[in-house]
Structure formats: C-alpha cells, structure tokens
Design a protein around this motif. Structure first.
Motif, short mmCIF file in Angstrom:
data_model
loop_
_atom_site.label_atom_id
_atom_site.label_comp_id
_atom_site.label_asym_id
_atom_site.label_seq_id
_atom_site.Cartn_x
_atom_site.Cartn_y
_atom_site.Cartn_z
N ASP A 36 0.87 -1.17 0.00
CA ASP A 36 0.00 0.00 0.00
C ASP A 36 0.91 1.22 0.00
O ASP A 36 1.68 1.42 0.94
CB ASP A 36 -0.89 -0.03 1.24
N TYR A 37 0.83 2.07 -1.04
CA TYR A 37 1.82 3.12 -1.24
C TYR A 37 1.17 4.46 -1.55
O TYR A 37 0.03 4.52 -2.01
CB TYR A 37 2.78 2.75 -2.38
N PHE A 38 1.95 5.53 -1.32
CA PHE A 38 1.49 6.88 -1.64
C PHE A 38 2.24 7.37 -2.87
O PHE A 38 3.43 7.14 -3.03
CB PHE A 38 1.77 7.83 -0.46
N GLN A 39 1.52 8.09 -3.75
CA GLN A 39 2.11 8.71 -4.93
C GLN A 39 1.72 10.18 -4.97
O GLN A 39 0.56 10.54 -4.73
CB GLN A 39 1.63 8.02 -6.21
N ASN A 40 2.72 11.02 -5.28
CA ASN A 40 2.53 12.47 -5.30
C ASN A 40 1.92 12.89 -6.63
O ASN A 40 2.57 12.85 -7.67
CB ASN A 40 3.88 13.15 -5.07
N ILE A 41 0.66 13.35 -6.58
CA ILE A 41 -0.04 13.74 -7.81
C ILE A 41 0.50 15.05 -8.36
O ILE A 41 0.22 15.42 -9.51
CB ILE A 41 -1.55 13.84 -7.53
N SER A 42 1.31 15.77 -7.58
CA SER A 42 1.89 17.02 -8.06
C SER A 42 3.10 16.78 -8.95
O SER A 42 3.58 17.72 -9.60
CB SER A 42 2.30 17.91 -6.88
N SER A 43 3.59 15.55 -8.98
CA SER A 43 4.80 15.24 -9.75
C SER A 43 4.46 14.94 -11.20
O SER A 43 3.49 14.23 -11.50
CB SER A 43 5.52 14.05 -9.12
N THR A 44 5.29 15.47 -12.10
CA THR A 44 5.13 15.17 -13.53
C THR A 44 6.09 14.09 -13.98
O THR A 44 6.20 13.82 -15.18
CB THR A 44 5.37 16.45 -14.36
N ALA A 45 6.78 13.47 -13.03
CA ALA A 45 7.71 12.39 -13.38
C ALA A 45 6.92 11.14 -13.78
O ALA A 45 5.83 10.89 -13.28
CB ALA A 45 8.61 12.08 -12.20
N PRO A 46 7.46 10.35 -14.70
CA PRO A 46 6.75 9.12 -15.09
C PRO A 46 6.75 8.10 -13.97
O PRO A 46 7.66 8.09 -13.12
CB PRO A 46 7.55 8.63 -16.31
N PHE A 47 5.74 7.26 -13.95
CA PHE A 47 5.68 6.19 -12.97
C PHE A 47 6.72 5.13 -13.35
O PHE A 47 6.81 4.71 -14.50
CB PHE A 47 4.30 5.56 -12.94
N THR A 48 7.51 4.74 -12.38
CA THR A 48 8.53 3.70 -12.58
C THR A 48 8.41 2.66 -11.49
O THR A 48 7.87 2.94 -10.40
CB THR A 48 9.95 4.30 -12.56
N PHE A 49 8.91 1.47 -11.75
CA PHE A 49 8.97 0.44 -10.71
C PHE A 49 10.22 -0.40 -10.95
O PHE A 49 10.70 -0.54 -12.08
CB PHE A 49 7.71 -0.44 -10.70
N ALA A 50 10.77 -0.92 -9.87
CA ALA A 50 12.03 -1.65 -9.93
C ALA A 50 11.81 -3.12 -9.63
O ALA A 50 10.97 -3.49 -8.80
CB ALA A 50 13.04 -1.05 -8.95
N GLY A 128 -2.31 11.53 -4.14
CA GLY A 128 -2.79 12.81 -3.64
C GLY A 128 -1.65 13.80 -3.49
O GLY A 128 -0.50 13.52 -3.86
N ILE A 129 -1.97 14.97 -2.93
CA ILE A 129 -0.98 16.01 -2.69
C ILE A 129 -0.38 15.80 -1.31
O ILE A 129 -1.11 15.66 -0.33
CB ILE A 129 -1.62 17.40 -2.79
#
Length: 416
Positions: A36-50, A128-129
């Motif tokens: 369960d993770y948080f992602q910053n919606i203000s970021s224009t960086a592409p989604f990545t995963f490792a 979210g922000i």
C-alpha cells in the motif's frame, strides 16, 4: 541463488510442484505485491517500478502496468540478467495522471531458452498532494525573581493617669445619676512608598540554517518472489500462460513449466510496440479478482515511495512560542509598624463622710479617645535594565542532488 533470497525461494517452493519447477524468479523492490503506497499527484515524473531477477536466462522481461480500470500500458523492458541487480522499468503514465485504487504490474518473458515466465505484482496506490506540517519552535526566557516579604509589627503605647486620694463629705443617702460616653477608637493611617528595582527580560531567537544532503533510502527487499500471473495480458502474448493444445491464453495462470514445452512458436515470440495500450474485454472480472486477491494477501504495512508528509520549521520568529524559566534569589523583607495607644485611669479610694441626704445633678463622663496608628506600605517597581536572551534555533534544509535522485530512483529507492 543468493543466500539473501534463499528463504523466500524455499517458502515459495512449499506452495506446490509447479512453483518448484520454476527457476526464473522476479522480486519487487519499491513496489511489492500486496503493498500500500502513496504517490505524489503534483509530480510530472513518469511512474517507474524496480525489479530484480534470479535464476533467469539471458533475455528481457516485457512489463505491463494495469490501472484500476483494467486498462494496460506497456512499460520499458528490463533485462533478466545478471542476478540480484535492480532493473528499472518506466511506464507511459506520469504520476499526475494516476489515481487512487488497485494497480498491477505484469512481468512477462520467454526467458531465453528456459521456461517462460508470467508474474503479477498487485498493490494499492493512494494518490494525492503531500501534506505539509509546520513545526513552531519554543524559545525560553531565563529570568530572575526576587520575592518580597511583608512583615507587620505592632507597638503599643500605654498611658496611665493616677488621681490623688481625697476626702469628701456626702449625704448619707445620695442619688447620683451618671452617664458615661465612650468615644470610638480613632485610626490614623500613614502611607509609605517603597521602590524596588527590577530587570526586564526579552527574547530574540537566532535562526541558524544548516543544509543536509539527502541520501538514497532503500526499502526492505521483498523476501518472496512475485506470484504467478492471474491476469492474461492483451498487449503481450505470454507463452507461460498458453494452453498446450491451442496456444490461446488461459485465465487460470498455468505454470510456465507446464506450458513451455508445448507453447506455439507464435505465442513464445509475439511482442507489441513500446508504450502500447490495450483495453481488455474481461476487465470487470479482472478487477474483482484482483481486489479480492490483494485484500486477502495484504501482508505489507503502508510505505511511501513518495513522501506523504513533509515537516518544515517555522522561520518567522515572531510566531515562536515563548516560555519563561524563573530563577529565585534571596527574598527582600519590608517591615511596617502599627502603633496603638492605650489610655487608662487609676482612681485611688475616696474617703467619704456620710451626713444627711441629697440628690446630685446628672454627671456626664466622656472617656478619652483611644488612637491607633496604622502604616500602609505601597510597593512600586522601576525597570533599571533589560536583559535580552538570544537562543539558537536550528533549521535543517535538505538539498537533493538531481543526478543522485535519478540514480536512487533507478535502484527503487527514495531520497530522504
């Protein structure tokens, strides 16, 4: 296989003979199955995963991102070798285009000349922000206090009047009406003023800013491999999910070992273009199954590849909270004196010769008024000096090197 992964592989091997036969394994790094993770919606960086891989042949994995609606997005490929090296896949979706819900990544590969693989990593994203928490420091004023002790003393002056003895002749029977008047006690108030010197205390904080260089923080590595894919992808034909008789996909997720020997050449080698997108026909069923599966297997606590909260220190010193630390010195004693006057009359015996009878006029006797003197002390304070405290408030500012941040993301870490 490294000793670090051995426990995870052995745990997986207990699930059945189909997994035991699978030697090419993938592991989540920043996003792990059931997380369960948080992602910053203000970021224009592409989604990545490792991801990292173990026991695989020299080949690449096709990576597919599946959104909460069930739509698929093809991300960049990642090499399967060497073992235990973190590989980053970039998806055609920026973080500000994402939304809260269940997401998945699919890892599909022919695995060179080995058994094909098809793995699925399900996780939940809260998008979210980030919230900002402002910390307001408390500064302390150190002051000195001198207690004031008031002592009242009473002094009494006694005045005694003694009359001389005398002889008088009075009637044998005498009627002598008398009236005695006692005046009230008179109080004389004397006011005295005492001036005490005091010190004023103020505080002017001194803000010292220090710069801390952000470092790359790596999440705890996943100790169990990704589960077998239960979603049949549309963008890529997975040989590991093909049936032995027709080469068509099966939603049951057949094991790679069971299908690799009989999978059709077309099923083994089909690849779609990078960043393709597909809308599956059976996505409603996919979504329900994925949600139930993630909720049933949610073993990870909430973590944050993106920071959900940021704490900053208030820089406006006028808003700082002020507390006072008081040091007490020896007490100052001030004494007030109250003077009381007591008057009394001593009357000696009177020698009386009785003869005849008479009636005397009314005699009015007024006693002497008793006077009390009371001193009232008034205390005034005068400021003789001002002491300014200058406590130091340290504010830490984090500096992030852009090149280090890119390298950290590529390893599945986060700058902190």
């Amino acid at each position: 296989m490294s000793a670090f992964r051995l426990s995870g592989f052995l745990a997986t091997a207990l699930l059945g003979s189909r997994v035991v036969a699978q030697t090419c394994l993938s592991y989540g790094v920043d996003f792990q199955s059931g997380g369960d993770y948080f992602q910053n919606i203000s970021s224009t960086a592409p989604f990545t995963f490792a991801s990292l891989f173990e026991g695989c042949d020299n080949d690449v994995a096709n990576n597919i991102l599946v959104d909460p609606n069930g739509d698929e997005y093809q991300c960049t490929d990642t090499p399967l070798q060497p073992d235990d090296v973190i590989e980053l896949s970039t998806c055609p979706m920026d973080k500000n285009e994402m939304w809260t819900g269940d997401w998945s990544v699919l890892i599909i590969s022919n695995n060179g000349d080995g058994d094909p693989i098809a793995y699925e990593r399900d996780f939940y994203l809260s998008v979210g922000i980030p919230s900002t928490i402002t910390y307001t420091p408390t500064v302390t004023i150190t002051s000195t206090s001198t207690p004031l002790v008031m002592v009242t003393e009473t002094s009494t002056i006694v005045s005694i009047t003694t009359l001389l003895a005398k002889t008088t002749t009075v009637a044998s029977v005498t009627k002598s009406p008398t009236v005695t008047i006692t005046p009230p006690i008179s109080t004389v108030v004397v006011t005295k003023t005492a001036t005490l010197r005091k010190t004023a205390y103020t505080v002017v904080p001194v803000v010292v800013t220090t710069t801390k260089t952000a470092s790359c923080s790596m999440p705890p590595s996943q100790r169990w491999p990704d589960p077998t894919c239960t979603i049949t992808p549309t963008l890529v034909t997975a040989a590991a999910l093909s049936t032995s008789d027709s080469g068509s996909s099966t939603s049951g997720g057949a094991s790679p070992a069971a299908t690799s020997a009989t999978a059709s050449p077309v099923a083994q080698k089909v690849r779609r273009g990078l960043f393709d997108r597909a809308v599956p026909l059976d996505r409603a069923a996919r979504l329900a199954e994925r949600k139930a599966r993630r909720e049933a297997n949610n073993k990870l606590h909430r973590r944050a590849p993106d920071s959900a909260t940021t704490t900053v220190t208030q820089t406006d010193t006028a808003l700082y909270v002020t507390s006072t630390s008081v040091t007490t010195t020896d007490a100052t004693t001030m004494t007030t004196t109250t003077v009381a006057t007591s008057t009394s009359t001593s009357t000696p015996p009177v020698v009386t010769v009785k003869s005849g009878s008479t009636t005397l006029p009314v005699v009015t006797t007024t006693l002497k008024q008793s006077t009390t003197t009371k001193t009232v002390m008034t205390v005034l304070y005068t400021t003789v000096k001002t002491v300014t405290s200058s406590p130091t408030v340290k504010i830490s500012v984090t500096s992030t090197n852009s090149q280090v941040a890119v390298a950290c993301t590529a390893k599945g870490g986060r700058m902190t």
